[in-house]
Design an enzyme around this catalytic site. Structure first.
Site, PDB file in Angstrom:
ATOM      1  CB  CYS A  96      27.628  39.157  30.400  1.00 31.67           C
ATOM      2  SG  CYS A  96      27.439  39.736  32.076  1.00 31.67           S
ATOM      3  CD  GLU A  97      33.305  36.210  34.421  1.00 25.51           C
ATOM      4  OE1 GLU A  97      33.698  35.184  33.860  1.00 25.51           O
ATOM      5  OE2 GLU A  97      34.016  36.925  35.147  1.00 25.51           O
ATOM      6  CG  HIS A  98      29.640  40.224  35.927  1.00 22.58           C
ATOM      7  ND1 HIS A  98      30.247  41.357  35.425  1.00 22.58           N
ATOM      8  CD2 HIS A  98      30.601  39.526  36.567  1.00 22.58           C
ATOM      9  CE1 HIS A  98      31.531  41.342  35.749  1.00 22.58           C
ATOM     10  NE2 HIS A  98      31.769  40.251  36.437  1.00 22.58           N
ATOM     11  CG  HIS A  99      24.087  40.466  34.495  1.00 25.14           C
ATOM     12  ND1 HIS A  99      25.161  41.301  34.241  1.00 25.14           N
ATOM     13  CD2 HIS A  99      23.449  40.994  35.562  1.00 25.14           C
ATOM     14  CE1 HIS A  99      25.165  42.291  35.112  1.00 25.14           C
ATOM     15  NE2 HIS A  99      24.136  42.141  35.932  1.00 25.14           N
ATOM     16  CD  GLN A 137      33.357  44.499  24.944  1.00 30.42           C
ATOM     17  OE1 GLN A 137      32.151  44.553  25.206  1.00 30.42           O
ATOM     18  NE2 GLN A 137      33.952  45.395  24.171  1.00 30.42           N
ATOM     19  CG  HIS A 165      27.786  44.149  27.290  1.00 32.44           C
ATOM     20  ND1 HIS A 165      28.542  43.294  28.054  1.00 32.44           N
ATOM     21  CD2 HIS A 165      28.635  44.702  26.389  1.00 32.44           C
ATOM     22  CE1 HIS A 165      29.794  43.342  27.655  1.00 32.44           C
ATOM     23  NE2 HIS A 165      29.889  44.190  26.651  1.00 32.44           N
ATOM     24  CB  CYS A 167      23.612  42.484  31.483  1.00 30.64           C
ATOM     25  SG  CYS A 167      25.290  42.940  31.065  1.00 30.64           S
TER      26      CYS A 167
HETATM   27 ZN    ZN Z   1      26.350  41.537  32.462  1.00 27.21          ZN
END
Ligand code: ZN
Length: 211
Positions: A96-99, A137, A165, A167
């Site tokens: 996941c590129e956010h976390h 995703q 996920h 996250c």
């Molecule tokens: Zn994430």
């Protein structure tokens, strides 16, 4: 190989393995910084080699950034078969590129050929290649579908990904077990609800499980 890798001119500082062109020393320095920011001693014995390990791990889980997807379908071949081809339950691991935490699950990839087919292992390779990048995703699902659609010139492509996920399970709402399901339909699968129903039935046994 991507031509616009930011570190082409600094080959000494990149991993020599395969096509990796990821700046390992820079990642190592960054991980060391994180330990310092956390108030940890980065030279403590247990974590002294962690920056190096993390850098090598990132080179592996992000190797899709520097692999050329067009290599995958180089060996597609002409074939009169015009019925659906489905590869289901492909293990999928992405980040996941956010976390920068992993999301893992299964991908199901189907297409209706239009005179060209590719080996089943190639479909799994495409999933891997796009998954091994910083991702969300939704985009991953669409990239796989669009790539197969454009390179095999199919009559239709369906991609379904179901993943959990990290996250969502270890932070934030902390809901272990919740699965995210995304789908991308192209061509016949988008236009014709019977084709869509057929592929979802083959994936899930019943098309009503998730949609
Ligand atoms: Zn994430």
């Amino acid at each position: 190989m991507s031509a616009d890798c930011p570190h082409n001119d600094d080959l000494d500082s990149v991993a020599a393995q395969g096509n990796h062109l990821i700046d390992l020393p820079r990642i190592e320095r960054a991980v060391r910084e994180i330990f310092l920011a956390l108030g940890e001693d980065p030279d403590r014995e247990g974590i002294r080699k962690t920056p190096e390990r993390v850098a090598r791990m990132y080179a592996e889980v992000f190797e899709g950034l520097y692999q050329d997807p067009d290599e995958v379908f180089k060996t597609s071949f002409e074939e009169k078969y015009n019925e659906m081809v489905l590869l289901k339950d492909i293990p999928m691991h992405s980040m996941c590129e956010h976390h920068l935490l992993p999301f893992t699950g299964l991908a199901h990839v189907a297409y209706i050929p239009n005179g060209r087919v590719a080996g089943l292992s190639k479909l799994a390779r495409v999933v891997d290649l796009f998954a091994r990048r910083p991702q969300v995703q939704e985009r991953l699902t669409e990239q796989i579908a669009d790539f197969i659609q454009s390179r095999l010139d199919t009559k239709g492509v369906a991609v379904v990904i179901e993943a959990t996920h990290s996250c969502m399970t270890i932070r934030g709402v902390k809901k272990p077990g919740a699965r995210m399901v995304t789908s991308a339909m192209r061509g016949f699968f988008l236009a014709d609800h019977r084709s869509r129903h057929e592929v979802l039935s083959l994936i899930y046994g019943s098309a009503n499980s998730y949609f």
